[in-house]
Design a protein around this motif. Sequence first.
Motif, short mmCIF file in Angstrom:
data_model
loop_
_atom_site.label_atom_id
_atom_site.label_comp_id
_atom_site.label_asym_id
_atom_site.label_seq_id
_atom_site.Cartn_x
_atom_site.Cartn_y
_atom_site.Cartn_z
N HIS A 73 52.92 42.65 62.22
CA HIS A 73 52.04 42.52 61.05
C HIS A 73 50.99 41.43 61.27
O HIS A 73 49.83 41.58 60.85
N LEU A 74 51.38 40.34 61.92
CA LEU A 74 50.41 39.28 62.23
C LEU A 74 49.28 39.82 63.09
O LEU A 74 48.09 39.56 62.83
N ALA A 75 49.64 40.58 64.14
CA ALA A 75 48.63 41.14 65.05
C ALA A 75 47.72 42.10 64.33
O ALA A 75 46.49 42.09 64.52
N ARG A 76 48.28 42.96 63.48
CA ARG A 76 47.46 43.95 62.78
C ARG A 76 46.58 43.31 61.72
O ARG A 76 45.45 43.73 61.49
N ARG A 77 47.10 42.27 61.04
CA ARG A 77 46.26 41.57 60.07
C ARG A 77 45.10 40.87 60.76
O ARG A 77 43.97 40.87 60.25
N ALA A 78 45.37 40.25 61.91
CA ALA A 78 44.30 39.58 62.65
C ALA A 78 43.23 40.58 63.08
O ALA A 78 42.02 40.32 62.95
N LEU A 79 43.65 41.74 63.56
CA LEU A 79 42.69 42.76 63.99
C LEU A 79 41.86 43.26 62.82
O LEU A 79 40.64 43.44 62.94
#
Length: 299
Positions: free
Chosen positions: A48-54
Motif C-alpha cells: 500500500h505504501l508503494a501504491r500510494r507513493a505511485l
Amino acid sequence: MSLAPRAVLVHRTTEYEELVARHGTHGQAAFFLSSRGRSITEVVERHHLARRALAQVSAAVPLNWRRAQVERADLDRFLFGPEDVVVVVGQDGLVANVAQYVGAQPVLGVDADPGRNPGVLVRHRPDEVARLLPTAFSPSGGVHELTMVEAVTDDTQRLVALNEIYVGAAGHRTARYRLGLDGDRGAVEAQASSGVLIGTGTGATGWLRSVWQERATQLRLPEPTDDRLAWFVREAWPSPATGTHMNAGELTAGTRLSVTAESERLVAFGDGMENDVIELTWGQTIRFGLCPTKLRLMG
C-alpha cells in the motif's frame, strides 16, 4: 511543433503482487508466509505504501504534460524520448536498473518507503515531485552527473551500468579468459576465477565495496562523480596455466580493461539485471571503460 514533456513513472512489482500472482489469492499467499513464520500484514502494508507513493507522484505531474508508466521488467523494451523526465518510484536499486536505458534524460528518484531505503539515489519524497518536475530541464535544476561504466564487445554489442558490470561464467562458476589492460605495454594474463567486477563510485557503496573490503589493497574507491572506475578479479585461481597477478586496478579516461573468453560461454550483465546479458563465446573480447554518457540525477 515540439512535444510537451513526458513524465515516465518507473516502478516495480511489489512483493505482495508477486505472492498473489504465484499463489492465486490473498488467503493462499498468507498461508504460504505463515508456514514460514512470516505475516502477510507487513507485506500488504509495504504494498500500500508503494501504491500510494505511485499515485501521489502521478497526481503531481503537470496537467499539460504527457505521462507513461513502465514496470522494471519492461525497461529493456521501453523507448525513452528526448522530452522525457524519468521519475523512479521505489528503491535505490531501481534507479540503477533504469540508468542503462535512459541516456541523457533527467532522472528523479522518489523514495516510496522512507526509513527502509538508504536513499542514496531515491533522494526525494512524493510530496516534492510537483515542485521538482518543472525544473527538470532548467540549468539551475540541481542535476548531478553520475559516472557510469560501459562494456563493448568486438562485435559491437554494448552494455551500460550505473553501479557495476560483472563478466564471468553463467551461474558464477569458474570462468576462463585472458585479462588485458589497453595501453599497459600489452600486459595480458590467462586467468580462472569467479569473474571480474568493474564498478563506479556509485557502485562503491555496494557489491564493489564488499570485494574491496576483503582485499589488502591501497586502491582508493572512486566517488560517484569521479571519472574513474575500479575493477577486481573475484577469487582468481593460480595454476601452471593461469595467474593471479592482475587482480585489481583502476580505469581512467582513455584506458580500457579487456576480457577475452577462453571457455564456451561467458556472460556480462549490469546492476544485477541478469535477464539482460551479453553472451561471449571462445575468442570473443569485451572491453570496459568509462561511459561517455552520465546519469543525470536530480537533487
